[in-house]
Design an enzyme around this catalytic site. Structure first.
Site, mmCIF file in Angstrom:
data_model
loop_
_atom_site.group_PDB
_atom_site.id
_atom_site.type_symbol
_atom_site.label_atom_id
_atom_site.label_comp_id
_atom_site.label_asym_id
_atom_site.label_seq_id
_atom_site.Cartn_x
_atom_site.Cartn_y
_atom_site.Cartn_z
ATOM 1 N N CYS A 16 0.839 -1.209 0.000
ATOM 2 C CA CYS A 16 0.000 0.000 0.000
ATOM 3 C C CYS A 16 0.876 1.262 0.000
ATOM 4 O O CYS A 16 1.377 1.653 1.052
ATOM 5 C CB CYS A 16 -0.912 -0.020 1.228
ATOM 6 N N CYS B 193 -0.151 4.124 2.374
ATOM 7 C CA CYS B 193 0.053 3.916 3.812
ATOM 8 C C CYS B 193 1.540 3.895 4.147
ATOM 9 O O CYS B 193 1.980 4.541 5.087
ATOM 10 C CB CYS B 193 -0.529 2.576 4.258
ATOM 11 N N ASP B 194 2.288 3.135 3.389
ATOM 12 C CA ASP B 194 3.667 2.851 3.800
ATOM 13 C C ASP B 194 4.706 3.721 3.108
ATOM 14 O O ASP B 194 5.879 3.721 3.513
ATOM 15 C CB ASP B 194 3.971 1.364 3.542
#
Ligand code: FAD
Length: 507
Positions: free
Chosen positions: A335, A338-339
């Site tokens: 992701c 997100c990351d």
């Protein structure tokens, strides 16, 4: 610290406080400590119900949110701005006594935990999934004095977060507990506190049982319930992939929304109908008898239904190469939203040259030192406009005809080996992270041999959503429908429900 618009909103929310709250603040002399103090003092000045005390906590800067004379165990390490500002405000309201919105059965499950549980969640302030985890664990801390939770901003506590390569990353009593978005139900289920089989004993025979919790399921269940059918949903959580989605701009008539908002709206819409929602469980197997269908759940319960709609969706597809599992959350990520922030100024690769891969590479190029996109074919498959945008960025490289062979590393990713398909020569890239963006796999393994699937594992359906087994229908991303989108899943869910209704009146 807060702009006037936010202050106006906050002031209305603070009026909802039901009791006094004490912020216990632990600060140093650094800039972040100053920022955190400024935030906490600014919020405290807006309500006579809030007081601030200085204290020593495990981390500085951090602060805990408490009732007078009673520590709730909720701590924020860092400055909860960005996506975590809502978590901060929600914690404040809940600690003040605002009743949580969770169902009573879930609150009872939380209250029933007797073990001492210390949770710590590493987050980034740009991660959209993190607040769900932080809010779920804060809620559990408010409800049960045996539970504590600390949100840790990885960007502030860099040394501690050195080995964290994916957020949210959740630790329980010092051991890795989970990663990625988790709701209260997910956490309870992981703790072995999910709904007991005995809760499912008296469910009777459903007209329509929907398995799955995404947009296709929501639409199937609502359409079935609107026909007056006895309808149930079995799902680990409501929202499906929408929970992992940032912004949604193509749900026609809703110009722009977020995944979290849409998931909440789906759940609210389901609640408007007489639908038996069984959350926190997974269907494990299916058995078709002469007159009904039986579904066995992972808590051992069995449900019976006249018709079944399978809408179990899909999950990120894995490369299946050595190193991918070993370095999951240690440099292998799925992701980018997100990351991505965890790879600031680092060298990363994106595997996959479709729309999602190219979008990921563009997104990461704004954060990382360099981004190398590896495409298996001779050309990228992404839309031209995206390819042009990618090529316009100075820190991106595209390698085509590249077959990823291995992700390498020691205690975390250090590189990737690929084969140049034209020369058949194996080459090595030195990297800090690898983002896998090669599409999705359907969640259909649990069906065993009953329902026909194609070689990708997708359920074969006709244009009415019917499978090869009479009475069993399927909808959404778990099927062989060509395009996987929210609006298409919702449409196919409606079709499957109307087909199930038609089947029921004829059989
Ligand atoms: P899913 O959303 O996958 O839901 C299936 C649910 O069933 C999940 O909750 C799953 O956990 C549950 N489940 C699985 N197995 C079981 C079991 N055995 N028992 C019980 N429950 C089970 N689409 C758009 O239209 N617009 C976008 O902007 C967009 N952006 C996206 C961004 C990302 C990062 C991703 C991953 C997808 C995006 N999509 C977008 C695609 C869209 O989210 C999917 O097409 C849609 O969610 C599919 O809905 P579904 O109900 O078929 O399945």
């Amino acid at each position: 610290m807060l702009d006037q618009g936010l202050k106006n909103q906050l002031s209305q929310l603070l009026d909802l406080m039901e009791g006094d709250v004490v912020f216990k603040v632990s600060t140093g002399t650094d800039e972040t400590s100053q920022k955190m103090s400024d935030l906490v003092n600014e919020v405290a000045e807006m309500s006579p119900r809030i007081t601030v005390e200085q204290t020593e906590l495990k981390r500085s800067p951090s602060f805990s949110v408490n009732r007078p004379g009673e520590n709730t165990g909720i701590t924020f390490a860092g400055v909860p701005l960005g996506h975590e500002f809502n978590s901060f405000v929600l914690a404040l309201l809940q600690v003040s006594g605002r009743a949580p919105k969770e169902e009573q059965s879930v609150i009872d499950q939380i209250k029933g935990i007797n073990d001492t549980l210390h949770f710590e969640t590493f987050v980034s302030l740009t991660c959209q999934k993190c607040p769900d985890v932080v809010q779920a664990l804060n809620l559990m801390s408010v409800i049960n004095p045996n539970i504590t939770h600390t949100m840790i901003d990885g960007a502030v506590f860099k040394e501690e977060a050195e080995d964290i390569m994916a957020v949210p990353s959740i630790f329980l009593n010092g051991e890795q507990f989970g990663s990625g978005r988790m709701t209260v139900t997910d956490i309870l289920s992981e703790l072995g506190q999910g709904p007991d089989a005995s809760e499912f004993e008296d469910k009777g025979l459903f007209d329509v049982l929907v398995v799955g919790g995404g947009p296709a399921s929501a639409s199937s269940a609502i359409y079935a319930a609107r026909k007056g059918l006895h309808t149930g949903i079995v799902a680990d959580r409501i929202g499906g992939q929408v929970n992992d989605t940032q912004d949604i701009e193509n749900l026609i008539s809703v110009k722009k929304t977020t995944g979290t908002t849409l998931a909440t709206n789906l759940e609210e819409h389901i609640k408007d109908y007489n639908i038996d929602v069984m959350k926190g469980v997974l269907a494990e197997s299916l058995n078709k008898t002469d007159d009904h269908i039986e579904i066995t759940l992972n808590n051992g319960a069995t449900l019976r239904t006249k018709t079944l709609i399978v809408s179990t969706g899909a999950r990120w597809r894995q490369l299946g190469v050595p190193g991918e599992q070993e370095f999951a959350n240690k440099g292998v990520a799925y992701c980018p939203h997100c990351d991505g922030p965890l790879f600031e100024d680092k060298d990363v690769a994106v595997v996959g040259g479709g729309n999602s891969g190219v979008e990921a590479a563009i997104d990461l190029a704004g954060i990382c030192k360099s981004v190398t996109l590896l495409e298996f074919g001779a050309e990228m498959r992404a839309d031209k406009v995206l390819q042009e945008r990618l090529h316009s960025l100075s820190n991106t490289t595209v390698i085509t005809n590249a077959a990823t062979k291995e992700i390498t590393g020691d205690d975390r990713v250090t590189g990737l080996t690929y084969e140049d398909m034209q020369s058949n020569v194996q080459k090595q890239l030195d990297l800090d992270g690898v983002f896998v963006q090669i599409g999705l796999s359907p969640n259909t393994e649990w069906l065993g041999d009953t329902v026909s699937r194609n070689k990708m594992g997708e359920i074969e359906v006709d244009r009415l959503g019917a499978t090869n087994v009479p009475g069993i229908f399927a909808a959404g991303d778990c099927t062989d429908q060509r395009y996987k989108q929210i609006i298409i899943s919702m449409g196919s869910g409606a079709t499957a429900a109307l087909s199930a209704f038609d089947y029921l009146i004829r059989n």
